[in-house]
Scaffold this motif. Structure first.
Motif, PDB file in Angstrom:
ATOM      1  N   LYS A   5       0.834  -1.191   0.000  1.00  0.00           N
ATOM      2  CA  LYS A   5       0.000   0.000   0.000  1.00  0.00           C
ATOM      3  C   LYS A   5       0.869   1.242   0.000  1.00  0.00           C
ATOM      4  O   LYS A   5       2.062   1.198   0.245  1.00  0.00           O
ATOM      5  N   ALA A   6       0.249   2.383  -0.288  1.00  0.00           N
ATOM      6  CA  ALA A   6       0.953   3.645  -0.221  1.00  0.00           C
ATOM      7  C   ALA A   6       1.460   3.854   1.198  1.00  0.00           C
ATOM      8  O   ALA A   6       0.928   3.315   2.160  1.00  0.00           O
ATOM      9  N   GLN A   7       2.529   4.637   1.326  1.00  0.00           N
ATOM     10  CA  GLN A   7       3.106   4.890   2.636  1.00  0.00           C
ATOM     11  C   GLN A   7       2.112   5.603   3.540  1.00  0.00           C
ATOM     12  O   GLN A   7       1.244   6.337   3.078  1.00  0.00           O
ATOM     13  N   VAL A   8       2.274   5.385   4.830  1.00  0.00           N
ATOM     14  CA  VAL A   8       1.432   6.078   5.800  1.00  0.00           C
ATOM     15  C   VAL A   8       1.818   7.554   5.803  1.00  0.00           C
ATOM     16  O   VAL A   8       2.994   7.878   5.956  1.00  0.00           O
ATOM     17  N   PRO A   9       0.873   8.479   5.628  1.00  0.00           N
ATOM     18  CA  PRO A   9       1.208   9.901   5.685  1.00  0.00           C
ATOM     19  C   PRO A   9       1.782  10.242   7.058  1.00  0.00           C
ATOM     20  O   PRO A   9       1.275   9.781   8.086  1.00  0.00           O
ATOM     21  N   GLN A  10       2.845  11.034   7.097  1.00  0.00           N
ATOM     22  CA  GLN A  10       3.451  11.382   8.377  1.00  0.00           C
ATOM     23  C   GLN A  10       2.502  12.196   9.242  1.00  0.00           C
ATOM     24  O   GLN A  10       2.711  12.325  10.448  1.00  0.00           O
ATOM     25  N   SER A  11       1.463  12.747   8.624  1.00  0.00           N
ATOM     26  CA  SER A  11       0.472  13.511   9.382  1.00  0.00           C
ATOM     27  C   SER A  11      -0.548  12.607  10.075  1.00  0.00           C
ATOM     28  O   SER A  11      -1.349  13.069  10.875  1.00  0.00           O
ATOM     29  N   ALA A  12      -0.534  11.300   9.759  1.00  0.00           N
ATOM     30  CA  ALA A  12      -1.486  10.371  10.361  1.00  0.00           C
ATOM     31  C   ALA A  12      -1.297  10.352  11.870  1.00  0.00           C
ATOM     32  O   ALA A  12      -0.174  10.350  12.382  1.00  0.00           O
ATOM     33  N   GLN A  13      -2.399  10.323  12.607  1.00  0.00           N
ATOM     34  CA  GLN A  13      -2.335  10.420  14.061  1.00  0.00           C
ATOM     35  C   GLN A  13      -1.548   9.280  14.692  1.00  0.00           C
ATOM     36  O   GLN A  13      -0.844   9.466  15.681  1.00  0.00           O
ATOM     37  N   TYR A  14      -1.636   8.084  14.097  1.00  0.00           N
ATOM     38  CA  TYR A  14      -0.951   6.922  14.661  1.00  0.00           C
ATOM     39  C   TYR A  14       0.125   6.429  13.696  1.00  0.00           C
ATOM     40  O   TYR A  14       0.271   5.237  13.446  1.00  0.00           O
ATOM     41  N   TYR A  15       0.891   7.367  13.175  1.00  0.00           N
ATOM     42  CA  TYR A  15       1.911   7.092  12.155  1.00  0.00           C
ATOM     43  C   TYR A  15       2.921   6.057  12.639  1.00  0.00           C
ATOM     44  O   TYR A  15       3.218   5.101  11.934  1.00  0.00           O
ATOM     45  N   GLU A  16       3.479   6.241  13.850  1.00  0.00           N
ATOM     46  CA  GLU A  16       4.541   5.366  14.322  1.00  0.00           C
ATOM     47  C   GLU A  16       4.066   3.929  14.473  1.00  0.00           C
ATOM     48  O   GLU A  16       4.766   2.984  14.080  1.00  0.00           O
ATOM     49  N   LEU A  17       2.884   3.756  15.034  1.00  0.00           N
ATOM     50  CA  LEU A  17       2.348   2.405  15.189  1.00  0.00           C
ATOM     51  C   LEU A  17       2.098   1.776  13.827  1.00  0.00           C
ATOM     52  O   LEU A  17       2.441   0.608  13.597  1.00  0.00           O
ATOM     53  N   ALA A  18       1.499   2.527  12.916  1.00  0.00           N
ATOM     54  CA  ALA A  18       1.193   1.999  11.583  1.00  0.00           C
ATOM     55  C   ALA A  18       2.467   1.607  10.843  1.00  0.00           C
ATOM     56  O   ALA A  18       2.531   0.545  10.210  1.00  0.00           O
ATOM     57  N   GLU A  19       3.491   2.450  10.920  1.00  0.00           N
ATOM     58  CA  GLU A  19       4.756   2.141  10.242  1.00  0.00           C
ATOM     59  C   GLU A  19       5.423   0.923  10.855  1.00  0.00           C
ATOM     60  O   GLU A  19       6.014   0.105  10.146  1.00  0.00           O
ATOM     61  N   TRP A  20       5.333   0.793  12.179  1.00  0.00           N
ATOM     62  CA  TRP A  20       5.924  -0.378  12.830  1.00  0.00           C
ATOM     63  C   TRP A  20       5.233  -1.646  12.362  1.00  0.00           C
ATOM     64  O   TRP A  20       5.889  -2.638  12.015  1.00  0.00           O
ATOM     65  N   LEU A  21       3.907  -1.630  12.310  1.00  0.00           N
ATOM     66  CA  LEU A  21       3.173  -2.804  11.848  1.00  0.00           C
ATOM     67  C   LEU A  21       3.509  -3.136  10.405  1.00  0.00           C
ATOM     68  O   LEU A  21       3.740  -4.296  10.054  1.00  0.00           O
ATOM     69  N   ARG A  22       3.550  -2.114   9.558  1.00  0.00           N
ATOM     70  CA  ARG A  22       3.847  -2.369   8.148  1.00  0.00           C
ATOM     71  C   ARG A  22       5.256  -2.917   7.946  1.00  0.00           C
ATOM     72  O   ARG A  22       5.487  -3.764   7.072  1.00  0.00           O
ATOM     73  N   SER A  23       6.194  -2.434   8.756  1.00  0.00           N
ATOM     74  CA  SER A  23       7.564  -2.940   8.631  1.00  0.00           C
ATOM     75  C   SER A  23       7.624  -4.420   8.987  1.00  0.00           C
ATOM     76  O   SER A  23       8.368  -5.194   8.358  1.00  0.00           O
ATOM     77  N   LEU A  24       6.834  -4.817   9.986  1.00  0.00           N
ATOM     78  CA  LEU A  24       6.779  -6.235  10.344  1.00  0.00           C
ATOM     79  C   LEU A  24       6.216  -7.061   9.190  1.00  0.00           C
ATOM     80  O   LEU A  24       6.733  -8.141   8.877  1.00  0.00           O
ATOM     81  N   ARG A  25       5.163  -6.557   8.584  1.00  0.00           N
ATOM     82  CA  ARG A  25       4.540  -7.315   7.490  1.00  0.00           C
ATOM     83  C   ARG A  25       5.466  -7.411   6.289  1.00  0.00           C
ATOM     84  O   ARG A  25       5.547  -8.462   5.640  1.00  0.00           O
ATOM     85  N   ARG A  26       6.180  -6.313   6.008  1.00  0.00           N
ATOM     86  CA  ARG A  26       7.118  -6.347   4.870  1.00  0.00           C
ATOM     87  C   ARG A  26       8.199  -7.400   5.096  1.00  0.00           C
ATOM     88  O   ARG A  26       8.556  -8.140   4.174  1.00  0.00           O
ATOM     89  N   ARG A  27       8.712  -7.454   6.333  1.00  0.00           N
ATOM     90  CA  ARG A  27       9.770  -8.428   6.619  1.00  0.00           C
ATOM     91  C   ARG A  27       9.244  -9.864   6.554  1.00  0.00           C
ATOM     92  O   ARG A  27       9.945 -10.774   6.148  1.00  0.00           O
ATOM     93  N   SER A  28       8.004 -10.044   6.978  1.00  0.00           N
ATOM     94  CA  SER A  28       7.435 -11.394   6.986  1.00  0.00           C
ATOM     95  C   SER A  28       7.064 -11.874   5.586  1.00  0.00           C
ATOM     96  O   SER A  28       7.032 -13.073   5.323  1.00  0.00           O
ATOM     97  N   GLY A  29       6.756 -10.936   4.695  1.00  0.00           N
ATOM     98  CA  GLY A  29       6.344 -11.300   3.342  1.00  0.00           C
ATOM     99  C   GLY A  29       4.928 -11.838   3.258  1.00  0.00           C
ATOM    100  O   GLY A  29       4.516 -12.355   2.220  1.00  0.00           O
ATOM    101  N   LEU A  30       4.169 -11.711   4.346  1.00  0.00           N
ATOM    102  CA  LEU A  30       2.816 -12.256   4.394  1.00  0.00           C
ATOM    103  C   LEU A  30       1.794 -11.278   3.813  1.00  0.00           C
ATOM    104  O   LEU A  30       1.953 -10.062   3.934  1.00  0.00           O
ATOM    105  N   THR A  31       0.769 -11.821   3.190  1.00  0.00           N
ATOM    106  CA  THR A  31      -0.371 -11.005   2.787  1.00  0.00           C
ATOM    107  C   THR A  31      -1.336 -10.908   3.963  1.00  0.00           C
ATOM    108  O   THR A  31      -1.270 -11.702   4.904  1.00  0.00           O
TER     109      THR A  31
END
Length: 204
Positions: A5-31
């Motif tokens: 998906k497109a990157q989380v906008p840095q203006s998003a209220q829960y940016y850090e949590l969302a980016e952390w979750l996405r980084s985990l999913r990217r590393r796992s390679g899971l859908t």
């Protein structure tokens, strides 16, 4: 469902949590679908989450349920403790938007911040209290107000069932109802997010 998906906008209220979750999913390679399947199969000790619920969890626009964050993180290889720390940090950072900080508009008449409405019971409680705060208008009066506001139909029979806890409101009915009770502006967006979380909880 597996596309990046497109990157989380840095203006998003829960940016850090969302980016952390996405980084985990990217590393796992899971859908998201595969993550949901693994959770349903009991690979981790958390309740099942649909692929849609997991997808919404890393948008950054609202705070997901802690159990969803834990399930998401664990299935991607992180620990429950790490997930809980990340979720608690995001919860502590939750603040009213700048547009309404002086009036604390993110607090519903139920006394529960709308960001923390996660279940149908929470949503029903908030609906009852917003009505009481509006002077407890009758269903007929609410229907008239909705018609005057042009918010769409607000059938009394359907609304009666919703307020009795017999069924979940549709998103459109909820917005018509809270507008008839006097809610407006960015609060309507918060009500929509609350509805989405309650709907997700009802389906998982």
């Amino acid at each position: 469902m597996g596309r990046s998906k497109a990157q989380v906008p840095q203006s998003a209220q829960y940016y850090e949590l969302a980016e952390w979750l996405r980084s985990l999913r990217r590393r796992s390679g899971l859908t998201y679908r595969r993550m949901s399947q693994l959770i349903q199969e009991g690979r981790i000790s958390e309740p099942g989450c649909s692929a849609v619920t997991l997808l919404r969890a890393d948008r950054g626009t609202f705070l997901p349920r802690r159990q969803v964050v834990e399930a998401y993180a664990q299935v991607c290889g992180a620990t429950r403790r790490e997930a809980r720390v990340q979720w608690e940090r995001a919860a502590q950072q939750a603040e009213p938007s700048a547009a309404g900080a002086c009036q604390a508009p993110t607090v519903s008449p139920s006394g529960r911040r709308l960001e923390f409405v996660y279940h149908p019971a929470h949503l029903l409680e908030a609906m009852h209290r917003v009505r009481r705060a509006a002077g407890q208008p009758s269903l007929r009066e609410l229907q008239k107000r909705a018609r005057d506001l042009g918010t769409g139909p607000l059938p009394r029979s359907t609304l009666a069932d919703v307020l009795a806890g017999l069924r979940m409101p549709s998103e459109d009915l909820l917005i018509a109802y809270v507008r008839a009770c006097g809610e407006q502006g960015h609060l309507l967006t918060l009500w929509r997010h609350a509805w989405a979380r309650a709907q997700d909880s009802d389906m998982t």
